[in-house]
Design a protein around this motif. Structure first.
Motif, short mmCIF file in Angstrom:
data_model
loop_
_atom_site.label_atom_id
_atom_site.label_comp_id
_atom_site.label_asym_id
_atom_site.label_seq_id
_atom_site.Cartn_x
_atom_site.Cartn_y
_atom_site.Cartn_z
N ARG A 131 -4.19 -1.61 9.28
CA ARG A 131 -3.34 -2.76 8.93
C ARG A 131 -4.00 -3.62 7.86
NH1 ARG A 131 -1.67 -6.40 13.68
NH2 ARG A 131 -0.99 -7.67 11.90
N TYR A 132 -5.32 -3.71 7.89
CA TYR A 132 -6.02 -4.47 6.85
C TYR A 132 -5.78 -3.83 5.48
CZ TYR A 132 -9.70 -6.19 3.83
OH TYR A 132 -10.38 -6.72 2.75
N LEU A 133 -5.96 -2.50 5.40
CA LEU A 133 -5.75 -1.81 4.13
C LEU A 133 -4.30 -1.97 3.65
CD1 LEU A 133 -7.77 1.46 4.83
CD2 LEU A 133 -8.42 -0.42 3.31
N MET A 134 -3.37 -1.84 4.58
CA MET A 134 -1.95 -2.01 4.24
C MET A 134 -1.69 -3.41 3.69
SD MET A 134 1.07 -0.53 4.36
CE MET A 134 2.82 -0.93 4.42
N ASN A 135 -2.26 -4.41 4.34
CA ASN A 135 -2.06 -5.79 3.89
C ASN A 135 -2.61 -6.01 2.49
OD1 ASN A 135 -0.85 -6.45 6.32
ND2 ASN A 135 -2.67 -7.40 7.21
N GLN A 136 -3.75 -5.37 2.18
CA GLN A 136 -4.33 -5.56 0.85
C GLN A 136 -3.46 -4.93 -0.23
OE1 GLN A 136 -6.74 -7.82 0.93
NE2 GLN A 136 -6.20 -7.57 3.09
N LEU A 137 -2.89 -3.77 0.05
CA LEU A 137 -1.98 -3.15 -0.91
C LEU A 137 -0.76 -4.03 -1.14
CD1 LEU A 137 -2.20 0.60 0.17
CD2 LEU A 137 -2.94 -0.38 -2.02
N ARG A 138 -0.24 -4.61 -0.08
CA ARG A 138 0.90 -5.52 -0.23
C ARG A 138 0.54 -6.73 -1.07
NH1 ARG A 138 2.80 -5.33 6.08
NH2 ARG A 138 4.37 -3.66 5.91
N GLU A 139 -0.65 -7.28 -0.83
CA GLU A 139 -1.07 -8.46 -1.59
C GLU A 139 -1.26 -8.14 -3.07
OE1 GLU A 139 -4.42 -10.36 0.24
OE2 GLU A 139 -3.38 -10.59 2.17
N TYR A 140 -1.81 -6.97 -3.36
CA TYR A 140 -1.91 -6.56 -4.76
C TYR A 140 -0.52 -6.43 -5.37
CZ TYR A 140 -6.95 -5.53 -4.86
OH TYR A 140 -8.33 -5.63 -4.85
N ALA A 141 0.40 -5.80 -4.64
CA ALA A 141 1.75 -5.59 -5.16
C ALA A 141 2.46 -6.92 -5.41
CB ALA A 141 2.56 -4.74 -4.18
N GLU A 142 2.24 -7.89 -4.53
CA GLU A 142 2.88 -9.20 -4.66
C GLU A 142 2.19 -10.10 -5.68
OE1 GLU A 142 2.48 -10.53 -0.69
OE2 GLU A 142 4.04 -9.20 0.11
N GLY A 143 0.98 -9.72 -6.08
CA GLY A 143 0.22 -10.53 -7.03
C GLY A 143 -0.53 -11.68 -6.40
N SER A 144 -0.67 -11.67 -5.06
CA SER A 144 -1.36 -12.78 -4.39
C SER A 144 -2.85 -12.54 -4.25
CB SER A 144 -0.74 -13.03 -3.01
OG SER A 144 -0.84 -11.88 -2.19
N ARG A 145 -3.32 -11.34 -4.59
CA ARG A 145 -4.76 -11.07 -4.60
C ARG A 145 -5.20 -10.92 -6.05
NH1 ARG A 145 -8.56 -6.95 -0.97
NH2 ARG A 145 -10.34 -7.03 -2.38
N GLN A 146 -5.81 -11.96 -6.57
CA GLN A 146 -6.15 -12.02 -7.99
C GLN A 146 -7.66 -11.94 -8.20
OE1 GLN A 146 -4.14 -11.95 -10.69
NE2 GLN A 146 -2.44 -11.61 -9.27
N THR A 147 -8.25 -10.84 -7.76
CA THR A 147 -9.68 -10.62 -7.97
C THR A 147 -9.86 -9.67 -9.15
OG1 THR A 147 -9.56 -8.91 -6.27
CG2 THR A 147 -10.33 -11.08 -5.58
N SER A 148 -11.10 -9.26 -9.41
CA SER A 148 -11.38 -8.48 -10.61
C SER A 148 -10.67 -7.13 -10.63
CB SER A 148 -12.90 -8.26 -10.75
OG SER A 148 -13.41 -7.55 -9.63
N LEU A 149 -10.31 -6.61 -9.46
CA LEU A 149 -9.63 -5.32 -9.39
C LEU A 149 -8.12 -5.43 -9.52
CD1 LEU A 149 -11.61 -3.59 -6.49
CD2 LEU A 149 -11.83 -3.19 -8.94
N ALA A 150 -7.60 -6.65 -9.62
CA ALA A 150 -6.15 -6.83 -9.62
C ALA A 150 -5.48 -6.11 -10.78
CB ALA A 150 -5.81 -8.32 -9.66
N GLY A 151 -6.13 -6.12 -11.96
CA GLY A 151 -5.54 -5.46 -13.11
C GLY A 151 -5.30 -3.98 -12.88
#
Length: 222
Positions: free
Chosen positions: A173-193
């Protein structure tokens, strides 16, 4: 005739002595290592002990999903803590903790977890998702120009680099949540690009499948 008093030997004395030495050693470690102290005790400014959510061995937990920290790259951990502090990652639990840690405390606790043996997983996941996820992780989806996860994270999800976290043994569930956050643009760290485009191209079922695959792998090679 008098008898000398019988002296009963305490069979547990040596064991108690060893236990005492172990406890002293544990205390000394926490006192000598500021990272261990933060991990096990938190601080007096509002940061709670990391082990309350991430476990004694930094292995994380599946429900609710708290990620494993043990063995993750030090630079990656430092970046994530600053991202929580600055709002580049949004999490109601981690944001206040990051704000209550000084820079040197963030560096110390990141160094502590990076130096631990990897711990976490394998997690039980549905067999159907596992097979689908293995295909995406190892081969990608070439017809949609989606590269394989293994090209960066390794086939077993244990590849190490300063900026890229290993994925093996993380809760699904943690991994799934991170993919969702990347898709939504809410995780803006160095890997976001890199990750945002990949996550946006994946369907929900594909996100769940690839998360299941990496969660099914042990953090440490057995």
């Amino acid at each position: 005739m008098t008898h000398a008093p019988v002296r009963h030997r305490n069979r547990f004395g040596p064991l108690l002595g060893l236990a005492g030495l172990w406890l002293l050693g544990t205390t000394a470690t926490a006192e000598d290592d500021p990272g261990a102290r933060i991990a096990h005790e938190g601080n007096d400014r509002g940061a709670i002990a990391c082990i309350q959510c991430h476990g004694e061995q930094g292995q994380g937990q599946a429900q609710p999903p708290f990620p494993r920290l043990a063995g993750l790259p030090e630079d990656y951990l430092i970046e994530q803590m600053h991202a929580y502090r600055q709002g580049q990652r949004r999490n109601a639990t981690m944001a206040p903790i990051a704000r209550h840690l000084a820079d040197d405390e963030i560096e110390a606790v990141s160094h502590y977890y990076a130096g631990m043996e990897p711990a976490g997983g394998p997690h039980r996941v549905p067999a159907g998702l596992l097979e689908r996820g293995r295909g995406i992780a190892l081969e990608g989806l070439p017809d949609r120009n989606i590269q394989s996860c293994a090209s960066c994270h390794g086939e077993q999800g244990r590849k190490q680099s300063p900026a890229l976290p290993p994925l093996a043994g993380q809760p699904p569930r943690y991994l799934m949540n991170q993919l969702r956050e990347y898709a939504e643009g809410s995780r803006q760290t160095s890997l976001a690009g890199l990750m945002q485009g990949i996550a946006q191209a994946l369907e929900e079922e594909e996100m769940a499948a690839v998360s299941a695959y990496f969660a099914s792998l042990p953090a440490r090679e057995e």
